[in-house]
Design a protein around this motif. Structure first.
Motif, mmCIF file in Angstrom:
data_model
loop_
_atom_site.group_PDB
_atom_site.id
_atom_site.type_symbol
_atom_site.label_atom_id
_atom_site.label_comp_id
_atom_site.label_asym_id
_atom_site.label_seq_id
_atom_site.Cartn_x
_atom_site.Cartn_y
_atom_site.Cartn_z
ATOM 1 N N UNK A 1 0.820 -1.201 0.000
ATOM 2 C CA UNK A 1 0.000 0.000 0.000
ATOM 3 C C UNK A 1 0.860 1.260 0.000
ATOM 4 N N UNK A 2 1.959 1.238 0.742
ATOM 5 C CA UNK A 2 2.873 2.390 0.705
ATOM 6 C C UNK A 2 3.379 2.629 -0.712
ATOM 7 N N UNK A 3 3.779 1.557 -1.392
ATOM 8 C CA UNK A 3 4.291 1.697 -2.751
ATOM 9 C C UNK A 3 3.190 2.196 -3.693
ATOM 10 N N UNK A 4 1.994 1.657 -3.526
ATOM 11 C CA UNK A 4 0.868 2.067 -4.369
ATOM 12 C C UNK A 4 0.546 3.547 -4.156
ATOM 13 N N UNK A 5 0.482 3.974 -2.899
ATOM 14 C CA UNK A 5 0.180 5.379 -2.600
ATOM 15 C C UNK A 5 1.284 6.301 -3.122
ATOM 16 N N UNK A 6 2.544 5.835 -3.020
ATOM 17 C CA UNK A 6 3.662 6.630 -3.529
ATOM 18 C C UNK A 6 3.524 6.818 -5.040
ATOM 19 N N UNK A 7 3.152 5.772 -5.732
ATOM 20 C CA UNK A 7 2.982 5.862 -7.185
ATOM 21 C C UNK A 7 1.835 6.790 -7.564
ATOM 22 N N UNK A 8 0.742 6.743 -6.801
ATOM 23 C CA UNK A 8 -0.376 7.654 -7.060
ATOM 24 C C UNK A 8 0.078 9.105 -6.916
ATOM 25 N N UNK A 9 0.825 9.376 -5.865
ATOM 26 C CA UNK A 9 1.319 10.735 -5.632
ATOM 27 C C UNK A 9 2.253 11.169 -6.761
ATOM 28 N N UNK A 10 3.168 10.278 -7.162
ATOM 29 C CA UNK A 10 4.121 10.618 -8.217
ATOM 30 C C UNK A 10 3.432 10.897 -9.552
ATOM 31 N N UNK A 11 2.244 10.349 -9.732
ATOM 32 C CA UNK A 11 1.491 10.576 -10.971
ATOM 33 C C UNK A 11 0.663 11.865 -10.914
ATOM 34 N N UNK A 12 0.799 12.616 -9.829
ATOM 35 C CA UNK A 12 0.100 13.891 -9.729
ATOM 36 C C UNK A 12 -1.251 13.825 -9.060
ATOM 37 N N UNK A 13 -1.604 12.663 -8.481
ATOM 38 C CA UNK A 13 -2.905 12.519 -7.848
ATOM 39 C C UNK A 13 -2.884 13.073 -6.415
ATOM 40 N N UNK A 14 -4.045 13.428 -5.918
ATOM 41 C CA UNK A 14 -4.202 13.905 -4.549
ATOM 42 C C UNK A 14 -4.585 12.713 -3.679
#
Length: 404
Positions: A1-14
């Motif tokens: 989940x940490x990795x998934x959330x990090x990827x969401x953030x890196x893609x510009x998501x809130x």
């Protein structure tokens, strides 16, 4: 989940996460460092720093079809509006009649909220009401009508509401805790609350909330955070993610089901990926609200190693609508990991009804250190990071580990 959330953030998501147990503290620290403090905001509730909300934020809407406000053109309250469902869920969680919630007494609560909002609009006040305004109105205006102290009476479509139909005194007594002078008066009486979502990566750590000795306070706080996110959801055009970790158990009850259903149904329209996360599949199996409210409106299922759940997997398969191929793939997760190819883990992903597969997921040693959830093992990283920076702390600790 940490990795998934990090990827969401890196893609510009809130990203907004409601967590129990500090699982995202390391990741949040790194993002805060990288963004110069702009993102990576970590809210950890305690008595000195309580959360503060306005339950009526956004009740006027903005005049668009997507956000028309709480009242229709005829002055009737919109019971399909998320803000209305939030307020009703709060009121019906804070107070429970002796006979339980019925269609009859639920109708009275809807009427009280409708008449209060209509009164507020007709008075022409420009600022948002706070919960204490509603509490005062019920106590000073509605209660005397229902109790008979005012001879006019309180009517819903020509039907007079009596104390036998609705215990307004018990209702007021339960709500007193959330009025300005009450024990939890800080929670819902901020007329212009701070924007808790100005950060593009925000974590609410709510473990301490569960220690407050009140059966409904924890649930109501989780509900308030979700409603504040809902207001942001309608305002922010970028893609957004709402992840609720084990705290979802606090809101998986019948009084909050209409709000959860509304949020999950409208989330895609507002470019939101809403999700719940659990380590215990049995929790979801036993929760009627999660099964009937959230799963029916969730197109994506992600499963980790299910080998310990073989005994209940037929129930999991039925609940998640997995076919035979999906089930075989899900049960294969973890069984084929080959250490020769790195310290990766496997994950099963099902998208809608047409696609499923198993993927390998691997974090670098530095990432794994930052994503550590064990409080003892992650403490050296957090302590050193506060001194030298979190990226540098991860580099040094991994370098020292390799030397030994």
């Amino acid at each position: 989940m940490n990795m998934y959330m990090r990827n969401c953030y890196d893609r510009g998501e809130h990203v907004c996460i409601i967590d129990v147990g500090d699982s995202y503290e390391g990741l949040c620290s790194i993002i805060r460092e990288e963004s110069g403090g702009r993102d990576g905001v970590y809210y950890s509730w305690d008595a000195a720093h309580p959360f503060a909300f306005n339950p009526f934020a956004g009740f006027r809407g903005d005049g668009t079809a997507d956000n028309p406000g709480w009242l229709s053109g005829t002055g009737a309250i919109r019971q399909d509006e998320n803000g209305v469902n939030f307020m009703l869920s709060f009121l019906m969680t804070a107070y429970t009649p002796r006979e339980g919630w019925t269609e009859q007494n639920s109708t009275v609560v809807v009427s009280l909220l409708e008449n209060f909002i209509r009164m507020y609009v007709e008075q022409g006040w420009t600022h948002n009401p706070i919960f204490d305004d509603f509490y005062t109105w019920v106590n000073d205006v509605a209660a005397p009508l229902i109790s008979g102290r005012d001879g006019k009476g309180y009517f819903i479509h020509s039907v007079r509401v009596t104390p036998e139909i609705f215990d307004v005194e018990g209702f007021i007594l339960a709500l007193e805790a959330y009025s300005l002078g009450g024990r939890f008066g800080f929670l819902l009486n901020e007329r212009n609350p701070e924007d808790l979502f100005s950060s593009r990566f925000t974590v609410f750590e709510v473990d301490a909330l569960s220690n407050v000795r009140n059966d409904s306070f924890y649930s109501i706080c989780i509900l308030c955070i979700m409603n504040a996110f809902d207001v942001k959801m309608r305002r922010e055009k970028a893609f957004k993610v709402l992840a609720i970790e084990e705290a979802w158990k606090a809101i998986a009850n019948r009084t909050m089901a209409p709000y959860l259903a509304g949020l999950w149904k409208t989330s895609r329209k507002f470019r939101v990926s809403a999700m719940v996360v659990t380590q215990q599949m049995s929790d979801i199996l036993s929760s009627e609200v999660i099964r009937d409210t959230i799963l029916q409106n969730s197109a994506v299922r992600i499963l980790l190693d299910q080998r310990n759940n073989r005994g209940i997997f037929p129930q999991i398969r039925e609940m998640l609508a997995l076919d035979e191929t999906d089930s075989s793939l899900a049960l294969s997760v973890g069984g084929g990991v080959d250490p020769r190819y790195g310290s990766y883990k496997e994950v099963f992903v099902k998208l809608g009804d047409s696609f499923s597969s198993v993927y390998a997921v691997e974090a670098s040693p530095e990432e794994a250190l930052a994503y550590e959830s064990d409080k003892v093992r992650k403490r050296p990283f957090l302590d050193l990071g506060a001194e030298v920076g979190y990226r540098e702390a991860a580099r040094r600790l991994i370098s020292n580990r390799n030397k030994h």
